[in-house]
Design a protein around this motif. Structure first.
Motif, PDB file in Angstrom:
ATOM      1  N   THR A  29       2.540  -6.131  -2.374  1.00 48.33           N
ATOM      2  CA  THR A  29       1.992  -4.777  -2.307  1.00 48.33           C
ATOM      3  C   THR A  29       2.935  -3.858  -1.549  1.00 48.33           C
ATOM      4  O   THR A  29       3.190  -2.720  -1.954  1.00 48.33           O
ATOM      5  CB  THR A  29       0.618  -4.790  -1.625  1.00 48.33           C
ATOM      6  OG1 THR A  29      -0.265  -5.660  -2.347  1.00 48.33           O
ATOM      7  CG2 THR A  29       0.010  -3.394  -1.590  1.00 48.33           C
TER       8      THR A  29
ATOM      9  N   GLU B 223       5.980  -2.963  -3.647  1.00 45.61           N
ATOM     10  CA  GLU B 223       5.708  -1.897  -4.616  1.00 45.61           C
ATOM     11  C   GLU B 223       5.808  -0.526  -3.962  1.00 45.61           C
ATOM     12  O   GLU B 223       6.364   0.420  -4.547  1.00 45.61           O
ATOM     13  CB  GLU B 223       4.316  -2.091  -5.220  1.00 45.61           C
ATOM     14  CG  GLU B 223       4.214  -3.285  -6.165  1.00 45.61           C
ATOM     15  CD  GLU B 223       2.809  -3.498  -6.681  1.00 45.61           C
ATOM     16  OE1 GLU B 223       1.941  -2.635  -6.386  1.00 45.61           O
ATOM     17  OE2 GLU B 223       2.550  -4.507  -7.349  1.00 45.61           O
TER      18      GLU B 223
ATOM     19  N   ASP C 290      -2.625  -6.425   3.467  1.00 42.79           N
ATOM     20  CA  ASP C 290      -1.804  -6.249   2.263  1.00 42.79           C
ATOM     21  C   ASP C 290      -0.694  -7.292   2.204  1.00 42.79           C
ATOM     22  O   ASP C 290      -0.092  -7.640   3.226  1.00 42.79           O
ATOM     23  CB  ASP C 290      -1.207  -4.840   2.240  1.00 42.79           C
ATOM     24  CG  ASP C 290      -2.220  -3.795   1.815  1.00 42.79           C
ATOM     25  OD1 ASP C 290      -2.753  -3.931   0.699  1.00 42.79           O
ATOM     26  OD2 ASP C 290      -2.487  -2.861   2.586  1.00 42.79           O
TER      27      ASP C 290
END
Length: 456
Positions: free
Chosen positions: A290, A293, A286
């Motif tokens: 990501t 978020e 990731d």
């Protein structure tokens, strides 16, 4: 609508144990939340006091930056110098209104106090347009004298007046009536500070507002009206009573959770049950966006610098296992809002068993140089702590040590908390690892870095 000003006093305690960086982070979050004033303590002779105000002034642009000046005219000059770059500077003249405290702290009798009030306000007015007179312990003062002091302050140039119920001796309706009586005829905004030791500060503050008060002093984790409660109340009663404030009520709880995390040295979710596991697992593949978020979904508002630190720590854990939402929350606690690292962990070797003494070999990096320590202790963690102390060259008093598992599966992450006591102050450190010794070592180094940063 009746717009109420909120002045937050969270950072105004001169005896606060918060680090320089923690104070700045709290000031930044209060500014983003939309409080009308961020209050700081008196500027002493220590250079760090002036540096704190000037640094805060570099980003506190919308809120008033308020500095106390109480002890002498020289304190006013120091406050003015520190506030010289602030967009909205304010000097608070905080003076006791009860005879016993006047004589003890200022060596002045009541008959000389009004002259002192006038002199201090007039002096502050020459160096700052916005001057606030704060009547400390007002509810225990002789009312006739208090009225005269308020009148004197306004005539000397005070832009606003605040009355304090530091002893919490009045019930809410009596306090509201008291504020009306004392400030009658004062043609300046009136503020209130209510002590919450009896749990009625919010009620006292809002009744004072209904009776004409224009500002309420709040705090997070302090003695004044709780910002969380008062902000939520303003949101709930806005439609029925036409009372509102500029504070961002939609962000209130999230921001206060973050500030409480900074103050307490841990997140609101050290007890992992407060975070609902949504089943999402982040892997080493990731990206930082990501992870960012997911951090925002948890309610955190981190700087780019802290996002990078969290991501680096995430990658270290993700090399061994996928990371869930509870574990990410613990990573934020250990990596974000930390001081610069003087010491970083390179490696450690621990030997322990029921027939040998526990020993530890620790390698740390300081300014690009590897330093090692070897020690024996009463168990592997004790040995590791002694090895770190050998590297640092000093001993620390261990005030508290605990380990909690963040999740319950086979490869659960351990979250260690270490509190070290130095010169009467507590420095807390946290560490994460899939093994408890690694978590403990990282937590100890984290606390040591805070000590070294403060002393430098």
């Amino acid at each position: 609508m009746n717009y109420i000003k909120i002045a937050d006093t969270t950072l105004s305690d001169p005896k606060s144990n918060l680090t320089f960086k923690q104070k700045l982070e709290i000031a930044r979050k209060l500014e983003r939340l939309g409080v009308d004033a961020v209050e700081l303590p008196e500027v002493g002779a220590v250079k760090a006091d002036t540096l704190l105000v000037r640094t805060a002034a570099s980003f506190v642009k919308n809120s008033v930056l308020s500095v106390a000046a109480t002890t002498s005219p020289a304190a006013i000059d120091r406050a003015a110098e520190a506030l010289s770059t602030a967009v909205h500077p304010r000097i608070r003249i905080e003076l006791p209104m009860t005879s016993s405290i006047m004589e003890y702290t200022l060596h002045k009798k009541q008959n000389k106090m009004c002259d002192y009030v006038s002199a201090m306000i007039a002096k502050a007015k020459t160096v700052c347009d916005d001057v606030e007179f704060v009547a400390v312990d007002a509810t225990r003062a002789e009312e006739a004298f208090l009225k005269e002091a308020v009148k004197t302050a306004v005539e000397a140039g005070a832009s606003k007046v605040t009355l304090c119920d530091d002893a919490a001796i009045l019930l809410p309706d009596d306090f509201a009536a008291f504020v009306v009586r004392v400030t009658e005829g004062a043609d300046v905004p009136v503020g209130v500070l209510c002590n919450n030791k009896n749990g009625v500060a919010t009620a006292a503050a809002i009744l004072a507002v209904k009776n004409g008060a224009a500002c309420v002093k709040t705090s997070i984790g302090g003695e004044a009206t709780p910002l969380r409660e008062f902000g939520a109340l303003i949101k709930d009663i806005r439609e029925n009573y036409g009372i509102t404030a500029d504070i961002r009520t939609t962000e209130l709880h999230r921001t206060i959770d973050q500030i409480e995390w900074i103050i307490n040295g841990k997140t609101r979710s050290v007890n992992a049950r407060e975070i609902v596991d949504d089943g999402v697992r982040l892997s080493i593949n990731d990206t930082i966006d990501t992870v960012r978020e997911s951090i925002e979904k948890l309610g955190y508002d981190l700087s780019d610098e802290d996002i990078k630190k969290v991501y680096d720590e995430f990658l270290r854990i993700a090399r061994k296992k996928n990371v869930g939402i509870k574990e990410l929350d613990a990573i934020i606690a250990s990596a974000a809002l930390q001081v610069p690292e003087t010491y970083t962990l390179e490696n450690y070797v621990i030997n322990s068993g029921n027939r040998i003494s526990s020993s530890a070999q620790i390698s740390l990096n300081r300014e690009g140089r590897t330093v090692q320590g070897i020690a024996i202790g009463d168990g592997p963690i004790d040995a590791a702590f002694h090895a770190i102390e050998q590297i640092i060259g000093r001993r620390f008093e261990l005030d508290d040590f605990s380990i909690q598992t963040v999740t319950q599966e086979k490869e659960a992450m351990g979250n260690a908390l270490v509190r070290l006591r130095v010169g009467g102050r507590i420095y807390s450190g946290t560490g994460l690892s899939t093994d408890i010794i690694g978590a403990s070592v990282r937590a100890y180094i984290n606390a040591v870095n805070k000590i070294v940063y403060e002393e430098d």
